[in-house]
Write a protein that holds these residues in place. Structure first.
Motif, mmCIF file in Angstrom:
data_model
loop_
_atom_site.group_PDB
_atom_site.id
_atom_site.type_symbol
_atom_site.label_atom_id
_atom_site.label_comp_id
_atom_site.label_asym_id
_atom_site.label_seq_id
_atom_site.Cartn_x
_atom_site.Cartn_y
_atom_site.Cartn_z
ATOM 1 N N ASP A 17 61.449 40.816 5.889
ATOM 2 C CA ASP A 17 60.558 41.106 7.015
ATOM 3 C C ASP A 17 60.776 42.529 7.525
ATOM 4 O OD1 ASP A 17 62.891 40.999 8.538
ATOM 5 O OD2 ASP A 17 62.438 39.060 9.414
ATOM 6 N N VAL A 18 59.855 43.001 8.353
ATOM 7 C CA VAL A 18 59.892 44.373 8.873
ATOM 8 C C VAL A 18 61.184 44.622 9.654
ATOM 9 C CG1 VAL A 18 58.771 45.982 10.477
ATOM 10 C CG2 VAL A 18 57.385 44.600 8.912
ATOM 11 N N LYS A 19 61.580 43.677 10.467
ATOM 12 C CA LYS A 19 62.779 43.835 11.289
ATOM 13 C C LYS A 19 64.008 44.087 10.410
ATOM 14 C CE LYS A 19 65.283 41.230 14.832
ATOM 15 N NZ LYS A 19 65.246 39.991 15.639
ATOM 16 N N THR A 20 64.168 43.314 9.363
ATOM 17 C CA THR A 20 65.302 43.478 8.448
ATOM 18 C C THR A 20 65.239 44.827 7.751
ATOM 19 O OG1 THR A 20 65.442 41.091 8.105
ATOM 20 C CG2 THR A 20 66.471 42.493 6.428
ATOM 21 N N LYS A 21 64.052 45.215 7.288
ATOM 22 C CA LYS A 21 63.908 46.505 6.613
ATOM 23 C C LYS A 21 64.249 47.661 7.548
ATOM 24 C CE LYS A 21 60.648 45.292 2.983
ATOM 25 N NZ LYS A 21 59.400 45.678 2.327
ATOM 26 N N GLU A 22 63.847 47.573 8.807
ATOM 27 C CA GLU A 22 64.158 48.641 9.748
ATOM 28 C C GLU A 22 65.651 48.698 10.048
ATOM 29 O OE1 GLU A 22 62.547 51.164 10.562
ATOM 30 O OE2 GLU A 22 60.566 50.574 9.915
ATOM 31 N N MET A 23 66.298 47.548 10.124
ATOM 32 C CA MET A 23 67.749 47.561 10.328
ATOM 33 C C MET A 23 68.446 48.190 9.129
ATOM 34 S SD MET A 23 68.692 44.076 12.465
ATOM 35 C CE MET A 23 67.876 42.905 11.391
ATOM 36 N N LEU A 24 67.956 47.910 7.926
ATOM 37 C CA LEU A 24 68.520 48.543 6.729
ATOM 38 C C LEU A 24 68.276 50.047 6.742
ATOM 39 C CD1 LEU A 24 67.467 45.869 4.094
ATOM 40 C CD2 LEU A 24 69.811 46.418 4.805
ATOM 41 N N GLY A 25 67.101 50.453 7.190
ATOM 42 C CA GLY A 25 66.803 51.876 7.314
ATOM 43 C C GLY A 25 67.737 52.548 8.306
ATOM 44 N N LEU A 26 68.056 51.856 9.399
ATOM 45 C CA LEU A 26 68.980 52.395 10.393
ATOM 46 C C LEU A 26 70.373 52.552 9.796
ATOM 47 C CD1 LEU A 26 69.737 53.315 13.233
ATOM 48 C CD2 LEU A 26 69.924 50.892 13.878
ATOM 49 N N VAL A 27 70.830 51.553 9.074
ATOM 50 C CA VAL A 27 72.153 51.623 8.444
ATOM 51 C C VAL A 27 72.215 52.797 7.454
ATOM 52 C CG1 VAL A 27 73.720 50.453 6.837
ATOM 53 C CG2 VAL A 27 72.702 49.192 8.739
ATOM 54 N N ALA A 28 71.198 52.934 6.618
ATOM 55 C CA ALA A 28 71.177 54.034 5.653
ATOM 56 C C ALA A 28 71.195 55.384 6.371
ATOM 57 C CB ALA A 28 69.950 53.919 4.753
ATOM 58 N N SER A 29 70.473 55.481 7.458
ATOM 59 C CA SER A 29 70.422 56.728 8.232
ATOM 60 C C SER A 29 71.772 57.052 8.848
ATOM 61 C CB SER A 29 69.364 56.619 9.335
ATOM 62 O OG SER A 29 68.095 56.394 8.770
ATOM 63 N N MET A 30 72.478 56.017 9.308
ATOM 64 C CA MET A 30 73.797 56.241 9.889
ATOM 65 C C MET A 30 74.789 56.687 8.812
ATOM 66 S SD MET A 30 74.143 53.375 12.929
ATOM 67 C CE MET A 30 74.144 51.973 11.861
ATOM 68 N N VAL A 31 74.703 56.096 7.639
ATOM 69 C CA VAL A 31 75.585 56.490 6.542
ATOM 70 C C VAL A 31 75.321 57.947 6.153
ATOM 71 C CG1 VAL A 31 76.105 56.100 4.094
ATOM 72 C CG2 VAL A 31 75.927 54.155 5.661
ATOM 73 N N LEU A 32 74.056 58.329 6.137
ATOM 74 C CA LEU A 32 73.694 59.708 5.799
ATOM 75 C C LEU A 32 73.936 60.682 6.950
ATOM 76 C CD1 LEU A 32 70.371 58.998 3.888
ATOM 77 C CD2 LEU A 32 72.547 59.745 2.902
ATOM 78 N N ARG A 33 74.187 60.139 8.141
ATOM 79 C CA ARG A 33 74.415 60.940 9.356
ATOM 80 C C ARG A 33 73.240 61.861 9.667
ATOM 81 N NH1 ARG A 33 80.873 62.346 9.046
ATOM 82 N NH2 ARG A 33 81.495 60.202 8.726
ATOM 83 N N CYS A 34 72.058 61.309 9.508
ATOM 84 C CA CYS A 34 70.825 62.048 9.792
ATOM 85 C C CYS A 34 70.359 61.663 11.200
ATOM 86 C CB CYS A 34 69.758 61.720 8.767
ATOM 87 S SG CYS A 34 68.165 62.476 9.131
#
Length: 91
Positions: A50-67
């Motif tokens: 679902d969209v909510k899960t995908k956005e949480m994954l996007g947030l995690v990836a962004s935090m790992v990349l420190r963007c």
């Protein structure tokens, strides 16, 4: 402390800035940019996840990349998708 931006204000300011920049960018006649934006839009549509899960994954990836801009974007998108405080802390 007066005059200190709140998290909500920062997200709103970033979202408004991003909207203005996207309009400028998409106003150009550049097919490569348009395709990239379309790919991003398709990625975050509901599918097996679902969209909510995908956005949480996007947030995690962004935090790992420190963007920072990516983090701000996904925080706003997560809020829109209904991510609550406890879920943010787990992410």
């Amino acid at each position: 402390m007066s005059g200190t931006p709140t998290e909500g204000n920062r997200v709103e300011e970033f979202t408004a800035f991003r909207k203005r920049m996207n309009e400028r960018i998409l106003g150009e006649d550049n097919q490569v940019v348009r395709r990239f934006f379309a790919l991003d839009t398709q990625t975050y549509r509901a599918g097996a996840l679902d969209v909510k899960t995908k956005e949480m994954l996007g947030l995690v990836a962004s935090m790992v990349l420190r963007c920072d801009d990516c983090i701000s974007y996904h925080v706003a998108q997560c809020k829109e998708a209904g991510v609550n405080r406890d879920e943010f802390f787990e992410v």
